[in-house]
Design an enzyme around this catalytic site. Structure first.
Site, mmCIF file in Angstrom:
data_model
loop_
_atom_site.group_PDB
_atom_site.id
_atom_site.type_symbol
_atom_site.label_atom_id
_atom_site.label_comp_id
_atom_site.label_asym_id
_atom_site.label_seq_id
_atom_site.Cartn_x
_atom_site.Cartn_y
_atom_site.Cartn_z
ATOM 1 C CB ALA A 194 -33.774 5.450 -12.566
ATOM 2 N N GLY B 229 -31.665 1.572 -10.556
ATOM 3 C CA GLY B 229 -31.952 0.836 -11.778
ATOM 4 C C GLY B 229 -30.722 0.201 -12.388
ATOM 5 C CD GLU C 42 -34.490 -1.929 -9.603
ATOM 6 O OE1 GLU C 42 -35.514 -2.360 -9.035
ATOM 7 O OE2 GLU C 42 -34.421 -0.798 -10.141
ATOM 8 C CD GLU D 30 -34.026 2.233 -6.154
ATOM 9 O OE1 GLU D 30 -33.809 1.780 -7.276
ATOM 10 O OE2 GLU D 30 -33.408 1.837 -5.125
#
Length: 257
Positions: free
Chosen positions: A62, A108, A111, A131
């Site tokens: 991210a 991310g 993901e 994370e």
């Protein structure tokens, strides 16, 4: 689009994430993934999507700088929900979506890849959810999809240690389908995609629907739904073409009808 581009080859849309240097997963990219799905869902020339990253990475995670602009937990939850919606759309998309992962798919980025139906990886790729090193947890359904692929114990290990696994381990653990040398990854992935693109769009959608049904239905409810879908598919022109082609010992030509 600013961050995504694609070209179409023999029914396969090859979509490239372009946000150097790390293809960090910004809200802009997530929005464009949604827009890309809008465009390609309605494009009858596209039967399969391959998603990959330009440069050194699939997506290294991210865009952390965006987090500094969030002022409340409620806003952070809303941000997570918007990403979850798009990745759930990927997973339920009526055309197969394949991630070709090289370099790194972290946070991310992983993901996003887990939302795809299939994942092919470079042998030296790094896949992980780091994370917890930031004092956070995954927010785009990573805690829910990962154990469904690798099992609870391995998912807990990846989350708690924040240590990535390589492409070969990802295949061994059930997170990826196959691993290739990095220079073979995209050509081999596109080769698989083109084989899938020869299938009937009707049966591909039905298969995706049944796989998704298995996430929430009981076994017996799923079996019943499958028999009903089996009958619906049988009434299609593609099914009749497929059966006739088999009898005539030729390749079928599916039209999506």
């Amino acid at each position: 689009m600013e961050f995504l581009s694609w070209n179409i080859d023999e029914g396969v849309a090859i979509v490239t994430i372009q946000r150097p240097p790390a293809n960090a997963l910004s809200q802009g990219i997530i929005q464009e993934v949604d827009q890309m799905l809008d465009a390609l869902e309605n494009d009858s020339s596209v039967r399969v999507i391959v998603l990959h990253g330009e440069g050194r990475f699939f997506s290294a995670g991210a865009d952390i700088k965006e987090f500094t602009e969030v002022t409340s937990g409620a806003e952070f939850s809303k941000l997570a929900s918007s990403g979850q919606r798009v990745f759930e759309r990927l997973e339920t998309f009526p055309k197969p979506v394949i991630a070709a992962i090289h370099g790194a798919a972290l946070g991310g980025g992983l993901e996003l890849a887990m939302g795809c139906h299939l994942r092919y990886v470079a042998e030296d790729a790094k896949l992980g959810l780091p994370e917890l090193t930031l004092g956070l947890i995954p927010g785009f359904a990573g805690t829910q999809r990962l154990p469904r692929y690798v099992g609870m114990a391995k998912a807990a290990e990846m989350l708690f240690t924040s240590e990535p696994i390589n492409g070969i381990e990802a295949v061994e653990w059930g997170l990826a389908n196959k691993a290739f040398p990095v220079d073979e990854l995209l050509p081999k992935t596109v080769e698989v995609a083109k084989k899938i693109a020869l299938k009937s769009p009707i049966t591909l959608k039905a298969a995706i629907d049944m796989l998704q049904y298995s996430k929430h239905a009981s076994y017996y409810d799923g079996v019943k739904a499958e028999s009903e879908s089996f009958g619906t598919v049988f009434e299609s022109q593609d099914a009749q073409e497929g059966i006739q082609a088999f009898i005539e010992k030729r390749q079928p030509t599916f039209t999506g009808k």
